[in-house]
Design a protein around this motif. Structure first.
Motif, PDB file in Angstrom:
ATOM      1  N   CYS A 140      51.294  68.575  14.603  1.00  0.00           N
ATOM      2  CA  CYS A 140      50.996  68.105  15.952  1.00  0.00           C
ATOM      3  C   CYS A 140      51.330  69.210  16.956  1.00  0.00           C
ATOM      4  CB  CYS A 140      51.803  66.845  16.279  1.00  0.00           C
ATOM      5  SG  CYS A 140      51.422  65.452  15.195  1.00  0.00           S
ATOM      6  N   TRP A 148      50.283  75.609  22.095  1.00  0.00           N
ATOM      7  CA  TRP A 148      49.042  76.371  22.270  1.00  0.00           C
ATOM      8  C   TRP A 148      49.245  77.501  23.282  1.00  0.00           C
ATOM      9  CZ3 TRP A 148      44.693  75.912  19.383  1.00  0.00           C
ATOM     10  CH2 TRP A 148      44.514  74.755  18.631  1.00  0.00           C
ATOM     11  N   ARG A 187      39.542  76.668  20.495  1.00  0.00           N
ATOM     12  CA  ARG A 187      40.074  75.724  19.507  1.00  0.00           C
ATOM     13  C   ARG A 187      40.942  74.663  20.180  1.00  0.00           C
ATOM     14  NH1 ARG A 187      43.257  79.037  15.196  1.00  0.00           N
ATOM     15  NH2 ARG A 187      43.983  76.919  14.769  1.00  0.00           N
ATOM     16  N   MET A 188      41.731  75.099  21.141  1.00  0.00           N
ATOM     17  CA  MET A 188      42.603  74.176  21.876  1.00  0.00           C
ATOM     18  C   MET A 188      41.778  73.134  22.617  1.00  0.00           C
ATOM     19  SD  MET A 188      45.130  75.115  25.042  1.00  0.00           S
ATOM     20  CE  MET A 188      45.688  73.826  26.162  1.00  0.00           C
ATOM     21  N   ASP A 221      38.712  72.211  21.959  1.00  0.00           N
ATOM     22  CA  ASP A 221      38.026  71.350  20.983  1.00  0.00           C
ATOM     23  C   ASP A 221      38.959  70.290  20.398  1.00  0.00           C
ATOM     24  OD1 ASP A 221      35.741  72.802  21.410  1.00  0.00           O
ATOM     25  OD2 ASP A 221      35.953  74.055  19.617  1.00  0.00           O
ATOM     26  N   SER A 222      40.263  70.608  20.385  1.00  0.00           N
ATOM     27  CA  SER A 222      41.225  69.656  19.826  1.00  0.00           C
ATOM     28  C   SER A 222      41.586  68.548  20.808  1.00  0.00           C
ATOM     29  CB  SER A 222      42.504  70.385  19.398  1.00  0.00           C
ATOM     30  OG  SER A 222      43.208  70.866  20.529  1.00  0.00           O
TER      31      SER A 222
END
Length: 231
Positions: free
Chosen positions: A97, A103, A125-126, A128-129
């Motif tokens: 998690c 991040w 990526r951050m 998209d998460s």
């Protein structure tokens, strides 16, 4: 009233000294109780108690505690401060998690190492998460754009800052001023600078350096004189 951050820092220093004292006396139970009672133990306190377990021959307990701290990103902070990208990346990838701080820490490390392209990739990526970014992330993106000189992306970052409601924050605007200058877009840098209602020393310095970096020493000097007059 005393500054809250200063008080918290003092409490952490005292707590760290206490748990270290207990550890050196071989009383790891009391050492652990001290760190349990600390709201924000911090990296130094965590390292001290883990080292205490190891120093007292309690290797397995130390490893368990180390893994507990790793879940909260404290170990990631440690490797990031040491600029150890391989170790930090390994810890980051193993975290189940990840919050915005994790991040941000990783993106900031990539910026410090001037791995701007990877920092931008990690931001994607951050996003998209589903993690919402803050001003620190935006400032890191600004730095990344300045490093690689990406003129198109930098405007997207500025637009994103405005949409997220960060567009008027002074630290962010100062970073934009410096970024545009570093990318050779002096006009945009001037535009951003002129829109700052209450300029700080950082604001003036960023613009003065911007003029100097882009071959306008006379304008840089004139702005310096203007700044000195305002002081």
């Amino acid at each position: 009233m005393p500054d809250r951050d200063a008080v918290s820092y003092s409490i952490m220093i005292v707590g760290t000294a206490m748990l270290d004292m207990y550890a050196k006396c071989g009383s790891m139970i009391n050492s652990y109780k001290v760190i349990e009672g600390m709201k924000n133990p911090g990296l130094i306190s965590c390292n001290a108690v883990v080292a205490g377990f190891v120093r007292n021959g309690l290797f397995e307990e130390g490893i368990v505690l180390f893994n507990q701290f790793r879940k909260f990103g404290l170990v990631l902070d440690m490797y990031s401060s040491l600029l150890d990208l391989d170790a930090a990346a390994k810890i980051f990838d193993e975290m189940e998690c990840k919050d915005v701080i994790n991040w941000t820490t990783m993106i900031g490390l990539l910026i410090d190492l001037e791995c701007a392209a990877y920092a931008l990739e990690l931001f994607s990526r951050m996003r998209d998460s589903g993690i919402s970014h803050d001003t620190v992330v935006i400032m890191n993106l600004i730095s990344a754009c300045a490093i690689i000189g990406d003129l198109k992306r930098r405007r997207k970052v500025q637009a994103q800052a405005v949409v997220c409601g960060f567009g008027s924050e002074l630290t962010l605007v100062n970073s934009l001023t410096a970024m545009y200058s570093k990318c050779g877009d002096l006009n945009s840098s001037i535009t951003v600078f002129d829109q700052i209602s209450q300029k700080s020393l950082v604001s003036w310095t960023a613009m003065i350096l911007g003029y100097a970096q882009n071959g306008h020493p006379r304008e840089a000097l004139n702005l310096l004189v203007e700044d000195l007059k305002l002081d």
